[in-house]
Scaffold this active site. Structure first.
Site, PDB file in Angstrom:
ATOM      1  N   GLU A 182       0.661  -1.350   0.064  1.00  0.00           N
ATOM      2  CA  GLU A 182       0.396   0.332   0.303  1.00  0.00           C
ATOM      3  C   GLU A 182       0.739   1.214  -0.297  1.00  0.00           C
ATOM      4  OE1 GLU A 182      -2.868   0.128   2.843  1.00  0.00           O
ATOM      5  OE2 GLU A 182      -3.592   2.193   2.863  1.00  0.00           O
ATOM      6  N   LYS A 232      -6.774  -0.988  11.881  1.00  0.00           N
ATOM      7  CA  LYS A 232      -6.217  -1.324  10.303  1.00  0.00           C
ATOM      8  C   LYS A 232      -5.095  -0.286   9.947  1.00  0.00           C
ATOM      9  CE  LYS A 232      -5.690  -1.520   5.405  1.00  0.00           C
ATOM     10  NZ  LYS A 232      -5.364  -0.421   4.777  1.00  0.00           N
ATOM     11  N   ASP A 270       4.625 -13.997  10.831  1.00  0.00           N
ATOM     12  CA  ASP A 270       3.602 -14.948  10.684  1.00  0.00           C
ATOM     13  C   ASP A 270       2.738 -14.009  11.505  1.00  0.00           C
ATOM     14  OD1 ASP A 270       1.017 -15.988  10.663  1.00  0.00           O
ATOM     15  OD2 ASP A 270       2.232 -17.650  12.201  1.00  0.00           O
ATOM     16  N   HIS A 296      -2.879  11.081  -0.215  1.00  0.00           N
ATOM     17  CA  HIS A 296      -2.620   9.159  -0.709  1.00  0.00           C
ATOM     18  C   HIS A 296      -2.771   9.037  -2.416  1.00  0.00           C
ATOM     19  CE1 HIS A 296      -4.515   5.675   1.527  1.00  0.00           C
ATOM     20  NE2 HIS A 296      -3.433   6.454   2.382  1.00  0.00           N
TER      21      HIS A 296
END
Ligand code: MEV
Length: 763
Positions: free
Chosen positions: A415, A599, A615, A713
């Site tokens: 991202e 998130k 992991d 962004h």
């Protein structure tokens, strides 16, 4: 290049009394000051800046000037030429988050400077004779700069280990094999000098009371000395515990005499908690309310105390201070500076070189070509039915300073803007002194499910009582499953039994996994313990597996940011603070928002987890289960405004990660990432991961609470679409600009615009 480091010190016994001719006992702690010569690393003609220029130039303190002059005087006496340059110095580890801990930074800097000066004239910093010279010169310099003092700090910074000091005499004490110590930051420091002058005033008014207090403190030092000189754990520890008590009596007398508080309520409570667990603790040093030392005969006992102290008082154990530190020594790497300005403007090759140099690696170390190849053949050994590979970009986040130490952070993520956002937020946090972080011990949970079979006679509660009564035996069985783990300092630590239903009980074995993530290790423990549990209870073992809710293994991080660092052209810092606090409240009130908030945290967290070969599914499962542990899904990180008007953020995050085993070692890119991070222990890596999570959250909230997320962004998104459309070099920013202006950031549009750019440039 000459790089020298010297440790800090902590007084164990004899504070105040040592100034009246009594014995003192000091320990060197692994919070180090560095001195090194800054050499130009520029490649001539390459146009690259020295990646170390991020080190702030600071004016030398009186101690440093005194150290330089005393060292040059000594060199002149030996017939050596004077050293005319000054070393670069770094003592930020002594002041994580801007507040200086009482570990004797000025003494450590003095010792490091003197040793660096002598090393510059060919004297080895580590041979015994030079160390004795360093000690004498540094002692003299420190006395000149500060006047007086016990000299315990200079001695510990020079010789390291455990020392007994008495007047000018310094004697090393062998560290007893049973001794384990932890240091806590009890907060609210008082300056040593002001306390000493209060005490002196009280002493002048009531000399007999003062003499009695000093007598008690001197007796405590003798008892402590005797205990630490005893190899037998029971006798040694008993003497140390008595010494702590006697020290407490002496301090109480001093407090009454000088009418001041040395033992703050926090310190008193930690001492009570220590004693309730069979340990002992006392304040360390003559500055009230700063550092506290706890003594134990096992690491596991100290870990238990640290967990209690943090959960009850939010008093943190100070990272990196476990065990005794080596004295002044030569290092092969200077401290990393994570401030590499303009890194994003450089070509990839130059970036790789700058990061490699900063991390003390070979110039070529970060080029993928320099790694062992990772191709289909290696992939075949990792998973089944391999048909291809999936390369992802690895970037490096800059500006991170954690507990006073800079670190460059590799991040693997698809991202756009995640790496830049974390770096920007880390820069703001740096203005507030950087992240403060500590972690729980690396305990993972093995679960053994017991179900009530047809032949079972005991009730669930009887099973619970029986298992708890056999705790020691079961921990031993778990330990026997992994003898090598015990040798590395890990092992089974605790047992819990939970009744889930009248026919289902679950046994938790908590195991310290040290540097491993521990999945395999824990699964073995669960399987090994199942049969003894069956024999003990008559209930039937069913599942035997680790729990991914690794709530016994969290990293706790915090940061404070001055409003000025948050301000932008259109927004004042104060308003940004208020709006971020509102944004945090929104996440606390609403699980829909909390999920997005978290998130954003995981954007940073997963990127480091992935880059280091850990992991990330375990990390995700654990983080979200942790977020809902109170019965409601909540934000992992929260932000408030502190009493000074600064923004203050905290986060606790389970960090079940490792630095040994699995892909962390077998994947060449993961190995390189760990090298860039300075080859950390698992606990340190956990702290880095949590700090990147907090930084990612701050960056997102700052953007969302002000101009919105899209503007930033879009720029990055446009660049990545431009690159995907085939733009190269200078074409990328040009095409990105055109895409933004067109209001349509799509691949087809990018291809068309690229064609027009190229056509316009064609001869
Ligand atoms: C996007 O990847 C992450 C954010 O949505 C996080 C947040 O809203 O806090 C920007």
């Amino acid at each position: 290049m000459t790089i020298i480091s010297a440790p800090g010190k902590a007084f164990l016994f004899g504070e105040y009394a040592v100034l009246e001719g009594h014995r003192g006992v000091v320990a060197a702690v692994d919070v180090r000051a560095f001195a090194w010569d800054v050499v130009a690393l520029n490649d001539p003609g390459s146009g690259e800046e020295d990646p170390r220029h991020g080190w702030p130039e600071c004016d030398p303190t009186a101690e440093v000037l005194a150290a330089i002059s005393a060292a040059n005087q000594w060199l002149a006496e030996q017939g050596d030429a004077p050293v005319t340059s000054r070393p670069a110095l770094d003592s930020r580890r002594f002041a994580p988050g801007l507040r200086k801990l009482g570990f004797g930074s000025s003494a450590a800097v003095t010792v490091a400077t003197v040793a660096w000066m002598l090393a510059a004239r060919g004297y080895s910093a580590t041979d015994d004779l030079t160390r004795r010279h360093v000690h004498r010169i540094a002692r003299e310099a420190h006395r000149r700069a500060q006047g007086g003092g016990s000299g315990g700090d200079i001695a510990a910074s020079t010789f390291g280990g455990l020392l007994s000091i008495s007047g000018a005499e310094v004697r090393p004490l062998p560290s007893p094999p049973w001794l384990h110590m932890a240091f806590f930051d009890a907060g609210a420091p008082a300056s040593t000098r002001s306390l000493l002058s209060e005490v002196q005033r009280g002493a002048a008014a009531r000399p007999e009371a003062y003499a009695a207090a000093i007598e008690a403190l001197g007796a405590a030092a003798n008892l402590g000395h005797q205990g630490l000189n005893t190899a037998d754990a029971t006798r040694g520890f008993t003497a140390v515990r008595d010494a702590c008590r006697t020290h407490g009596d002496g301090l109480a007398q001093l407090e009454a005499l000088a009418n001041l508080e040395i033992c703050t309520p926090n310190i008193r409570r930690v001492m009570e908690l220590a004693s309730s667990l069979g340990l002992c603790a006392k304040p360390s040093g003559a500055g009230g309310g700063d550092i506290l030392v706890a003594f134990a005969t096992s690491r596991a006992a100290l870990d238990k105390l640290s967990r209690r102290v943090w959960s009850e008082l939010m008093v943190r154990p100070i990272s990196d201070t476990e065990g005794l530190a080596e004295g002044v020594r030569a290092e092969d790497k200077s401290p990393v500076s994570s401030r590499i300005s303009g890194l994003y403007r450089r070509p990839v090759r130059s970036r790789q070189r700058a990061v490699a140099r900063m991390a003390g690696l070979d110039d070529e170390a970060l080029r993928p070509e320099a790694h062992e190849p990772f191709g289909l053949e290696q992939a075949e050994h990792m998973i089944e039915n391999v048909i291809g590979l999936m390369p992802l970009p690895v970037g490096v986040a800059t500006n991170f300073t954690i507990n006073g130490k800079d670190v460059l952070v590799p991040m693997c993520v698809e991202e756009a803007s995640v790496v830049a956002a974390a770096s920007n937020a880390a820069k703001m946090i740096r203005d507030g002194g950087g992240f403060i972080a500590h972690s729980d011990p690396p305990w993972m949970i093995a679960q053994i499910q017991l179900v009530c079979g047809p032949t079972a006679t005991a009730t669930a509660e009887e099973v619970q009582a029986k298992v708890l009564a056999h705790e020691a035996e079961l921990l031993k069985i778990a330990d026997e499953a992994h003898p090598r783990l015990i040798a590395r300092g890990g092992g089974a630590r605790a047992l819990q039994v939970r009744v889930l239903a009248s026919d289902t009980v679950v046994v938790h074995l908590l195991v310290d996994c040290q540097d491993a993530m521990g999945a395999n290790l824990i699964n073995t423990v669960a399987e090994v313990a199942a049969a003894p549990l069956e024999a003990l209870t008559g209930w039937t073992p069913c599942l035997r597996i680790l729990s991914n809710l690794s709530d016994a293994r969290a990293s706790h991080v915090s940061a404070r940011i001055p409003p000025s660092a948050l301000a932008s052209r259109d927004w004042s810092g104060e308003i940004v603070v208020d709006r971020i606090v509102e944004a945090s409240r929104f996440a606390e009130l609403d699980p829909y928002r909390a999920t997005t908030h978290n998130k954003g945290i995981m954007n940073g967290v997963d990127a480091v987890v992935l880059a280091t070969g850990n992991d990330w599914r375990a990390m995700e499962a654990s983080a979200h289960a942790y977020a809902v542990r109170g019965g409601r899904y909540r934000p992992l990180a929260t932000w408030t405004r502190d009493s000074r008007g600064w923004l203050s953020g905290t986060m606790s995050l389970p960090t079940a990660i490792g630095v040994v085993g699995g892909a962390t070692r077998s994947h060449p890119a993961a190995r390189a990432a760990l090298q860039v991070l300075g080859t950390p222990h698992a606990k340190q890596l956990g702290l880095v991961i949590a700090c990147v999570g907090l930084a990612s959250n701050l960056a997102a909230l700052r953007a969302l609470a002000t101009e919105g997320i899209q503007r930033g962004h879009m720029g990055l998104h446009a660049r990545s679409i431009a690159a995907a459309a085939g733009a190269r070099g200078d074409e990328v920013p040009r095409l990105a600009r055109k895409l933004i202006d067109s209001g349509e950031i799509k691949l087809e549009r990018a291809r068309a615009l690229l064609a027009t750019i190229r056509a316009s440039l064609a001869p």
